[in-house]
Design an enzyme around this catalytic site. Structure first.
Site, PDB file in Angstrom:
ATOM      1  N   ILE A 151      11.937  -5.592   0.370  1.00  0.00           N
ATOM      2  CA  ILE A 151      10.648  -4.965   0.106  1.00  0.00           C
ATOM      3  C   ILE A 151      10.746  -4.110  -1.153  1.00  0.00           C
ATOM      4  O   ILE A 151      11.621  -3.250  -1.264  1.00  0.00           O
ATOM      5  CB  ILE A 151      10.211  -4.068   1.283  1.00  0.00           C
ATOM      6  CG1 ILE A 151       9.987  -4.897   2.553  1.00  0.00           C
ATOM      7  CG2 ILE A 151       8.961  -3.267   0.912  1.00  0.00           C
ATOM      8  CD1 ILE A 151       8.804  -5.838   2.500  1.00  0.00           C
ATOM      9  N   LYS A 152       9.829  -4.361  -2.096  1.00  0.00           N
ATOM     10  CA  LYS A 152       9.696  -3.483  -3.262  1.00  0.00           C
ATOM     11  C   LYS A 152       8.522  -2.551  -3.013  1.00  0.00           C
ATOM     12  O   LYS A 152       7.418  -3.000  -2.708  1.00  0.00           O
ATOM     13  CB  LYS A 152       9.461  -4.274  -4.538  1.00  0.00           C
ATOM     14  CG  LYS A 152       9.284  -3.366  -5.759  1.00  0.00           C
ATOM     15  CD  LYS A 152       8.668  -4.078  -6.939  1.00  0.00           C
ATOM     16  CE  LYS A 152       8.433  -3.083  -8.079  1.00  0.00           C
ATOM     17  NZ  LYS A 152       7.669  -3.657  -9.198  1.00  0.00           N
ATOM     18  N   GLN A 153       8.759  -1.252  -3.169  1.00  0.00           N
ATOM     19  CA  GLN A 153       7.702  -0.289  -2.899  1.00  0.00           C
ATOM     20  C   GLN A 153       7.819   0.897  -3.848  1.00  0.00           C
ATOM     21  O   GLN A 153       8.922   1.284  -4.246  1.00  0.00           O
ATOM     22  CB  GLN A 153       7.790   0.213  -1.449  1.00  0.00           C
ATOM     23  CG  GLN A 153       6.712   1.175  -1.016  1.00  0.00           C
ATOM     24  CD  GLN A 153       5.319   0.597  -1.167  1.00  0.00           C
ATOM     25  OE1 GLN A 153       4.700   0.767  -2.229  1.00  0.00           O
ATOM     26  NE2 GLN A 153       4.831  -0.090  -0.137  1.00  0.00           N
ATOM     27  N   LEU A 201       8.960  -8.953  -1.635  1.00  0.00           N
ATOM     28  CA  LEU A 201       7.531  -8.651  -1.632  1.00  0.00           C
ATOM     29  C   LEU A 201       7.257  -7.296  -2.263  1.00  0.00           C
ATOM     30  O   LEU A 201       7.806  -6.279  -1.845  1.00  0.00           O
ATOM     31  CB  LEU A 201       6.981  -8.668  -0.206  1.00  0.00           C
ATOM     32  CG  LEU A 201       5.453  -8.521  -0.104  1.00  0.00           C
ATOM     33  CD1 LEU A 201       4.749  -9.686  -0.795  1.00  0.00           C
ATOM     34  CD2 LEU A 201       5.016  -8.440   1.354  1.00  0.00           C
ATOM     35  N   TRP A 202       6.399  -7.301  -3.286  1.00  0.00           N
ATOM     36  CA  TRP A 202       5.868  -6.095  -3.888  1.00  0.00           C
ATOM     37  C   TRP A 202       4.755  -5.602  -2.950  1.00  0.00           C
ATOM     38  O   TRP A 202       3.648  -6.146  -2.937  1.00  0.00           O
ATOM     39  CB  TRP A 202       5.276  -6.394  -5.258  1.00  0.00           C
ATOM     40  CG  TRP A 202       6.181  -6.496  -6.446  1.00  0.00           C
ATOM     41  CD1 TRP A 202       6.081  -5.745  -7.582  1.00  0.00           C
ATOM     42  CD2 TRP A 202       7.264  -7.407  -6.700  1.00  0.00           C
ATOM     43  NE1 TRP A 202       7.035  -6.132  -8.507  1.00  0.00           N
ATOM     44  CE2 TRP A 202       7.777  -7.149  -7.986  1.00  0.00           C
ATOM     45  CE3 TRP A 202       7.862  -8.432  -5.945  1.00  0.00           C
ATOM     46  CZ2 TRP A 202       8.840  -7.856  -8.527  1.00  0.00           C
ATOM     47  CZ3 TRP A 202       8.918  -9.141  -6.489  1.00  0.00           C
ATOM     48  CH2 TRP A 202       9.406  -8.858  -7.756  1.00  0.00           C
TER      49      TRP A 202
END
Length: 358
Positions: free
Chosen positions: A240-242, A202-203
């Protein structure tokens, strides 16, 4: 060519000693679930994920130069939709061709390649068995006039499965007016992806004009991005992409005067984080269930100091307890050989045993 420790220090410049020797006094590393060769067993072995999801995530973690380490280096190229093809590929028009994108990921030693249904579907039979595919299932199409900033579905999870993907990716604009719909859509899609045996990434982006207060932009604040991450793992994102945090105090700024927004505790700023970039990123990791879901930070837009910025981002992510980097524009907006070198520099940070978790 591997990046030597001396070269890493040279690229970090005046920040080298601080970034390479900092000890996190906020959330100690002993409380984290850190990337390792047994990450899938350790993190998913007691979860509700089915064996096929575990196999898919292990496939991703076993590929490329970082294979078997627990760390990830992913090439994401969805900018043709998100930022327009012309604006994204003008610096190197070769990447209008999807095959060049996949070749860059392979030659660059990446764990996987993340892109659109169209890009990956156009070369699936040739490459889906050679490098793990991550299909990005929603996008901000950026062509409606005037521009709207909204994530909409571009295809089905089943289609991603049929083209041989090991994972699906999606973006949610947390804080936007459309976020409630996006959360529901992506949660449903991730549930289906897990049923089919695919991992989920998830971006977790924050998006609201109100997050800019008195000239200060809090979209990359540790407290706001941390909460976005926490919502992301709640809908069972495996990774998680952050964006890496550059500031803090978003909740404070949005609660000044007569305004009221969310909930905050002063310990967020006094005990759980500091103004150090590693501590700020550590707070993001903590919100990923203390690392049970891996944190991959984005590499950011391309510029004059791409190599130095990429290495700096990787050092901060690794020392904070993150799982790796997902870097696109810095790599594909340049000649392929330079793009490969940049990706390898990032990977070298995670392969260097002297760069430890703070």
């Amino acid at each position: 060519m591997a990046l030597a420790k001396k070269s890493i220090e040279e690229l970090l410049g005046e920040e080298a000693e601080d970034l390479l020797t900092h000890k996190c006094e906020t959330i100690p590393k002993e409380k984290l679930h850190l990337p390792s060769p047994t990450y899938v067993d350790d993190m998913l072995g007691g979860s509700d994920r089915n064996p096929r999801v575990m196999r898919s995530l292990q496939t991703l973690l076993d590929n490329g130069r970082l294979g078997g380490t627990g760390y990830l280096s992913i090439l994401p190229v969805d900018q043709g939709v998100e930022h327009s093809g012309g604006a994204s590929f003008a610096p190197n028009p070769d990447y209008f061709d999807p095959e060049k994108i996949v070749k860059l990921a392979i030659e660059g030693g990446c764990n996987g390649v993340a892109s659109t249904f169209g890009v990956l579907g156009s070369v699936a039979r040739k490459y889906a068995h050679k490098i793990p595919f991550i299909v990005k299932i929603n996008h901000n199409e950026l062509m409606t006039y005037p521009n709207e900033y909204n994530q909409i579905m571009f295809g089905s999870v089943e289609r991603a499965f049929d083209m041989g993907a090991v994972a699906v990716g999606a973006t949610i604009y947390f804080g936007s007016q459309e976020s409630s719909r996006q959360i529901q859509e992506v949660a449903k899609a991730f549930e289906r992806a897990h049923e089919l045996g695919m991992a989920t990434i998830l971006w977790c982006y924050t998006r609201n004009s109100a997050f800019k207060v008195d000239g200060e932009d809090y979209h990359a604040a540790a407290d706001l991005t941390g909460q976005a991450n926490h919502l992301g793992v709640t809908i069972q994102a495996d990774i998680i992409k952050q964006k890496q945090p550059t500031t803090n105090g978003g909740y404070k700024a949005l609660n000044m005067g007569d305004s009221s927004y969310g909930k905050l505790d002063e310990d967020i700023y006094d005990k759980l984080s500091s103004d150090h970039p590693i501590d700020l990123t550590r707070y993001q990791v903590a919100n990923d269930y203390m690392g049970r879901a891996g944190l991959i930070n984005s590499g950011g837009s391309s510029g004059e100091n791409d190599f130095a910025q990429a290495v700096r981002t990787a050092v901060i992510n690794k020392r904070a307890g993150g799982m790796g980097l997902i870097s696109g524009r810095k790599a594909f907006q340049r000649p392929m050989e330079e793009g490969i070198q940049l990706l390898n520099f990032i990977q070298d940070v995670y392969l260097d045993d002297n760069i430890t978790v703070a």
